[in-house]
Write an enzyme that holds these catalytic residues in place. Structure first.
Site, PDB file in Angstrom:
ATOM      1  N   ARG A  72       1.770  13.766   6.274  1.00  0.00           N
ATOM      2  CA  ARG A  72       1.428  14.962   7.030  1.00  0.00           C
ATOM      3  C   ARG A  72       1.410  16.198   6.123  1.00  0.00           C
ATOM      4  O   ARG A  72       2.296  16.376   5.289  1.00  0.00           O
ATOM      5  CB  ARG A  72       2.449  15.198   8.143  1.00  0.00           C
ATOM      6  CG  ARG A  72       2.652  14.014   9.060  1.00  0.00           C
ATOM      7  CD  ARG A  72       1.603  13.931  10.151  1.00  0.00           C
ATOM      8  NE  ARG A  72       1.669  12.641  10.816  1.00  0.00           N
ATOM      9  CZ  ARG A  72       0.819  11.642  10.604  1.00  0.00           C
ATOM     10  NH1 ARG A  72      -0.197  11.778   9.774  1.00  0.00           N
ATOM     11  NH2 ARG A  72       0.957  10.498  11.233  1.00  0.00           N
ATOM     12  N   ALA A  73       0.425  17.051   6.351  1.00  0.00           N
ATOM     13  CA  ALA A  73       0.404  18.345   5.675  1.00  0.00           C
ATOM     14  C   ALA A  73       1.335  19.274   6.435  1.00  0.00           C
ATOM     15  O   ALA A  73       1.215  19.423   7.656  1.00  0.00           O
ATOM     16  CB  ALA A  73      -1.007  18.898   5.663  1.00  0.00           C
ATOM     17  N   HIS A 113       0.861  -1.185   0.000  1.00  0.00           N
ATOM     18  CA  HIS A 113       0.000   0.000   0.000  1.00  0.00           C
ATOM     19  C   HIS A 113       0.902   1.241   0.000  1.00  0.00           C
ATOM     20  O   HIS A 113       2.109   1.124  -0.072  1.00  0.00           O
ATOM     21  CB  HIS A 113      -0.919   0.003   1.229  1.00  0.00           C
ATOM     22  CG  HIS A 113      -0.217  -0.433   2.474  1.00  0.00           C
ATOM     23  ND1 HIS A 113      -0.756  -1.263   3.398  1.00  0.00           N
ATOM     24  CD2 HIS A 113       1.038  -0.175   2.901  1.00  0.00           C
ATOM     25  CE1 HIS A 113       0.113  -1.486   4.358  1.00  0.00           C
ATOM     26  NE2 HIS A 113       1.196  -0.838   4.090  1.00  0.00           N
TER      27      HIS A 113
END
Ligand SMILES: [Fe+2]
Length: 559
Positions: A407-408, A11
């Protein structure tokens, strides 16, 4: 020399492009196909390539498929064949299917690139790719490297060392000793998806680790420098018992209430993981008595454990890349092949997470107009956005190249005011549609971080939101929306050199409020983080966000 790195074995499908040893572009497929994690992990699909991410990498560099000199795939079927036992599956035929699909990998790459590859297609051992993805960007001259994930070919944890450009694998802990699988299993047992480790981590702060300590110890046994996972107790696929139900009681159904015992289970899991990882760190330190440590693998997204490793002082420098999970192996595999083919070192010390697509003004305006909206123009977007945040608005901040990793970090972020105690539940309920116990991260300008947080020595990986730390006691009342149950926060340091636009915004917020911190959560609702201006507009409208800034173009809810 152009090398395309591919991860698609399980994934977090992703592609990365290394040109003459320099990292040029990398992205996760989910941002393009809008399917979380790119695809589900399945024995029948390791040949499903991240075609959109590959296209992006080529376009970004102005290359065609025939310009790619080598393809690096972050999994080695030969190693798998030698070491994996088919009886570990509930049905041994699953392994045959998996290997047959892996046999298609070169052909799929040739079809996409429209060129024969022959000796130019390479399989890189999964944990070597993880290790390289952490070591080369770290900038360290030498380091110990610890990779911990669900599983590679057969390894679940790997100890390695690197000196100069040479990475050497030292020792592996093979299946069933998978901390990643225990987290997946317990996430499901607690009514979440296998990918919801971060929810379990958030929940853990509300629990008492003592209540289920004994049970977790029977699933994850830990000694001074060793750990072992009991697949029966931990309820792995092949377990003949009822596994986790026997160990932890009845599972929680997805929409059922979260009870104190669920938090206790999460807390015990976090404690057991801390203990196991610390045992590995001690073992690695004895074998590799250096100052610097690189962490990789999905378990390295656990910012609570990461902070423990950092604070333990075993290694004075700890680096974790922005994408320590499987997406990062695309990048690591490409770097490994560069070194193998060129014998010259790949670029080192470039750890920027901003490796995805960017959009120019013309593209942003076209997206706004085709949505039937009227763009507004801001002469000072950082100041205007900061004003709105201070006035209680939720602001979407879209600028520059998209982040690589989960993460942004200020380029595809939702921002809000940390001073408002109710902001957490407003964000959780109104925008993000997620559980109320989940914390939000603070972004703080690096030069003021120590006044507000117990950061300790600053690490580059603080810029990737990969460590927790305590909020200073006297400051907690000022920023209640980002203080977790246990007084901690998952800190994001923002340095002007790394992200000037976002740094400017927080500085404006500080000038206005005296608080150098904003809430930063990823710009999405429950779908993957937005990639394009069109994605941004859809999520802005759908989620009821108050304003959207895309460079100097902005929209408000009244637009
Ligand atoms: Fe992995």
């Amino acid at each position: 020399m152009n090398i395309l790195g591919i991860n698609s074995v399980y994934h977090e499908s992703a592609a990365a492009l290394v040109v003459d040893g320099a990292l040029v572009a990398a992205s996760e497929e989910e941002r393009f196909n809008r399917i979380k994690h790119g695809k589900q992990s399945d024995v029948d699909n390791p040949h499903q390539f991240p075609e959109h991410a590959i296209r992006f990498c080529l376009d970004y560099a102005g290359l065609r498929g025939c310009d790619i000199d080598h393809v690096a795939y972050s999994f080695d079927p030969q190693l798998r064949r030698m070491q994996f036992r088919a009886e570990w599956w509930p049905d041994p035929r699953w392994e045959e299917v998996f290997l047959l699909r892996l046999g298609e990998v070169r052909g799929v790459a040739e079809r996409i690139l429209r060129r024969p590859l022959r000796q130019r297609s390479h399989f890189v051992p999964h944990h070597l790719a993880h290790a390289a993805s952490a070591y080369f960007p770290s900038g360290f001259d030498r380091a110990a490297i610890l990779t911990i994930d669900g599983i590679g070919e057969v390894a679940c944890s790997t100890l390695a060392t690197a000196v100069g450009t040479r990475i050497q694998m030292l020792e592996t802990f093979n299946y069933p000793h998978s901390l990643g699988f225990v987290w997946e299993g317990i996430s499901v047992h607690l009514g979440f998806s296998p990918y919801d480790a971060s929810k379990v981590m958030g929940l853990a702060a509300y629990g008492n680790p003592e209540v289920f300590r004994r049970q977790l110890q029977s699933a994850i046994r830990v000694d001074e420098e060793d750990y072992a996972v009991d697949p029966e107790a931990a309820g792995f696929l092949t377990a003949k018992s009822r596994g986790l139900e026997t160990l932890l009681g009845p599972p929680r159904f997805p929409d059922a209430q979260i009870l104190p015992r669920h938090a206790d289970i999460a807390a015990a899991l976090q404690a057991a993981t801390n203990a196991a990882v610390m045992a590995l760190v001690r073992r690695l330190k004895r074998k590799v008595p250096l100052d610097s440590l690189c962490l990789a693998g999905g378990v390295a997204l656990n910012c609570v454990t990461n902070e423990l490793v950092r604070k333990s002082g075993g290694f004075s420098n700890v680096f974790i890349p922005s994408a320590p999970h499987d997406a990062g192996t695309a990048l690591g595999a490409a770097l490994v092949v560069h070194f193998a083919k060129r014998k010259s070192p790949p670029q080192r010390g470039n750890s920027t997470p901003f490796l995805g697509p960017a959009f120019n003004r013309r593209e942003i305006l076209a997206a706004v107009r085709s949505a039937g909206l009227t763009p507004r123009r801001s002469k000072a977007p950082a100041r205007d956005a900061a004003e709105m945040i201070a006035a209680g608005k939720i602001v979407a901040w879209f600028q520059g190249r998209m982040e690589f990793g989960p993460r942004a970090l200020g380029n595809r972020s939702l921002l809000a005011d940390p001073r408002r105690p109710d902001m957490r539940s407003i964000l959780n309920r109104r925008i993000k549609h997620r559980e109320d116990f989940r914390p939000f991260a603070p972004s703080v300008v690096a030069e003021r971080a120590d006044e507000w947080f117990e950061v300790g020595g600053h690490s580059t990986s603080h810029e990737f939101m990969l460590f927790t730390c305590q909020v200073k006691t006297e400051r907690r009342d000022r920023i209640p929306a980002v203080v977790h149950q246990d007084g901690s926060a998952r800190l994001h340091l923002v340095r002007r050199e790394s992200n000037p636009g976002f740094h400017d915004l927080i500085s404006c917020f500080f000038a206005r409020t005296g608080v150098p911190v904003v809430i930063n959560t990823s710009f999405n609702d429950s779908e993957p983080i937005v990639c394009t201006p069109a994605d941004a507009i859809v999520t802005f409208r759908k989620a009821g966000i108050d304003a959207l800034f895309m460079d100097d173009v902005y929209l408000t809810a009244e637009t």
